[in-house]
Design an enzyme around this catalytic site. Structure first.
Site, short mmCIF file in Angstrom:
data_model
loop_
_atom_site.label_atom_id
_atom_site.label_comp_id
_atom_site.label_asym_id
_atom_site.label_seq_id
_atom_site.Cartn_x
_atom_site.Cartn_y
_atom_site.Cartn_z
CE LYS A 98 123.26 42.09 6.30
NZ LYS A 98 123.84 41.21 5.91
CG ASP A 124 118.56 48.19 9.89
OD1 ASP A 124 120.00 48.68 9.63
OD2 ASP A 124 117.67 47.13 10.49
CG PHE A 178 115.49 41.11 8.64
CD1 PHE A 178 114.70 39.55 8.88
CD2 PHE A 178 117.11 40.80 8.23
CE1 PHE A 178 115.83 38.68 9.59
CE2 PHE A 178 117.81 39.92 9.58
CZ PHE A 178 117.16 39.20 9.80
N1 PLP Z 1 119.60 44.77 10.28
C1 PLP Z 1 119.11 44.41 8.69
C2 PLP Z 1 118.50 45.99 7.63
C3 PLP Z 1 119.99 43.51 7.57
O1 PLP Z 1 120.08 43.68 6.52
C4 PLP Z 1 120.00 42.56 9.05
C5 PLP Z 1 121.05 41.32 8.20
O2 PLP Z 1 120.49 41.15 6.88
C6 PLP Z 1 120.26 42.40 10.12
C7 PLP Z 1 119.88 43.76 10.48
C8 PLP Z 1 120.85 41.48 11.19
O3 PLP Z 1 121.91 41.93 10.86
P1 PLP Z 1 122.96 40.30 11.23
O4 PLP Z 1 122.82 39.39 10.70
O5 PLP Z 1 124.34 40.89 11.94
O6 PLP Z 1 122.65 39.95 13.22
#
Ligand code: PLP
Length: 399
Positions: free
Chosen positions: A255, A226, A141
């Site tokens: 986050k 990520d 994700f």
């Molecule tokens: N990457 C990872 C690993 C995530 O867990 C998330 C959100 O849960 C995102 C990207 C996307 O972040 P945002 O919701 O702040 O755009």
């Protein structure tokens, strides 16, 4: 307090787009690990707003920094620097110099998706035309913007928005041979999570991240890690990739770095960041004084309490107690990002709802796994209380 619009089941009165489904409760207030809904009911928040409020709700150090900054300076244009953004960038560069051995540079964003969007643009500029493919894993994700959704390895999420932007390739998670087949000379970057969060709390198998590093080196591709869910101490290290001893070229974060203030960043080692020229990227709200004041407070507070060590220690306790619950078949993850796999036949979404009734917030990350990501500041008593509720809910579910 009058009924929340959601509680009326009157769709015309609901002020929000129907992307999240009907919310279960409306939360009004929080302190540390606890939150209270609009009826005054107390919950233990073992999700931290999805791994965001790692220092607990209404953390006094962060709240104080935000309120002081709000009456000092909120925002200036990116024609100018501001001391909060500069010092937050320096602090993150220091953390990543320690973790990677490389000097780097930062671009501040407002969310995780924007941090990855920046990394994807950086990779395309790095690779150039004909070397723009980005490889990622199935069940990953990476966000909800079109490009980060394309990088996200979940075809069902692509389907309603097809056609996706081109230049993205997905491979089986954890399978280095599949990665080897996909990483050829047309690849600009591999983007990977150290532990897949939304995909089910799936830790990278031993040797996987090191193998990806070698494959990227072989073809001159960037390794983007990520760290949006795993970063800022959650897994027991400042960044999840540190457990594997690898050194990525690009690290994305969001986050927990603002403890609830919307802020993220894309870090790249200096030679990689240098491919961006003025005008290549930007955002009105990149590095606002308000958001970066929160980042400075978060890093200072995490250093003060030694958050990585605290996450490791409390995570070990939570994991040990969860493993002792008869209906938990195994616990995976690291630090305080844990997935409890439930015994066969127990439906995780049903247990999630029962736990919410009992006053515990976690989530069913898939049909058979509950995800736990409490604040790193969670107390031992709160861990015992939460696992007691889990044991009760699972005993009922299996009765
Ligand atoms: N990457 C990872 C690993 C995530 O867990 C998330 C959100 O849960 C995102 C990207 C996307 O972040 P945002 O919701 O702040 O755009």
């Amino acid at each position: 307090m009058s009924a929340h619009p959601f509680e009326t089941a009157d769709h015309e009165r609901c002020p929000f787009m129907p992307v999240f489904g009907p919310p279960a409760i409306s939360i009004e207030r929080g302190a540390g690990t606890e939150v209270w809904d609009t009826d005054g009911k107390r919950y233990l928040d073992f999700l931290s707003g999805l791994a965001v409020t790692s220092l607990g709700h209404a953390n006094p150090a962060v709240a104080d920094a935000i309120s002081r900054q709000a009456s000092t300076l909120l925002h200036v244009s990116n024609f100018f620097a501001n001391p909060q953004a500069t010092s937050a960038a320096v602090r993150i560069n220091e953390l990543l110099l320690g973790a990677t051995g490389h000097h780097g540079q930062i671009f501040f964003t407002n969310s995780g998706a924007e941090s990855n969007e920046c990394a994807l643009k950086l990779a395309r500029k790095w690779g150039g035309r004909g070397k723009h493919t980005v490889v990622s894993a199935f069940a990953s994700f990476h966000g909800r913007t079109l490009a980060t959704l394309a990088a996200t390895g979940q075809p069902a999420k692509h389907e309603p928005f097809a056609p996706m932007p081109e230049g993205f390739r997905h491979v089986a998670w954890g399978d280095l041979d599949a990665m080897r087949d996909a990483v050829d000379g047309s690849v600009a970057a591999v983007i990977i999570e150290p532990i897949q969060g939304e995909g089910g709390v799936n830790p990278a198998p031993a040797g996987y991240l090191q193998g990806i590093r070698e494959l990227c080196d072989d073809v001159g591709a960037l390794m983007i890690v990520d760290e949006i869910q795993t970063g800022f101490a959650r897994t027991g290290a400042w960044f999840g990739f540190e457990h594997a001893g690898v050194s990525p070229d690009v690290v994305t974060m969001a986050k927990a770095m603002g403890n609830g203030m919307p802020v993220g960043a894309c870090w790249a080692r200096t030679e990689v960041a240098a491919v961006f020229q003025p005008g290549d990227h930007g955002s009105t709200y990149s590095g606002t004084a308000l958001a970066t004041a929160a980042v400075n407070a978060v890093i200072a507070e995490m250093r003060r309490i030694d958050a990585p060590a605290m996450a490791a220690e409390r995570g070990a306790m939570l994991s040990r107690l969860l493993e002792a619950v008869p209906q938990v078949s195994s616990v995976r993850g690291a630090g305080l990002l844990l997935g409890a796999a439930l015994a066969e036949g127990i439906d995780a979404p049903t247990v999630y709802r029962s736990l919410l009734d009992k006053g515990l917030i976690c989530n069913a990350v898939n049909a058979s796994t509950l995800r736990f990501a409490p604040p790193i500041t969670v107390s031992e008593d709160e861990i015992r209380e939460a696992v007691g509720l889990v044991a009760d809910a699972l005993a009922e579910a299996s009765a």
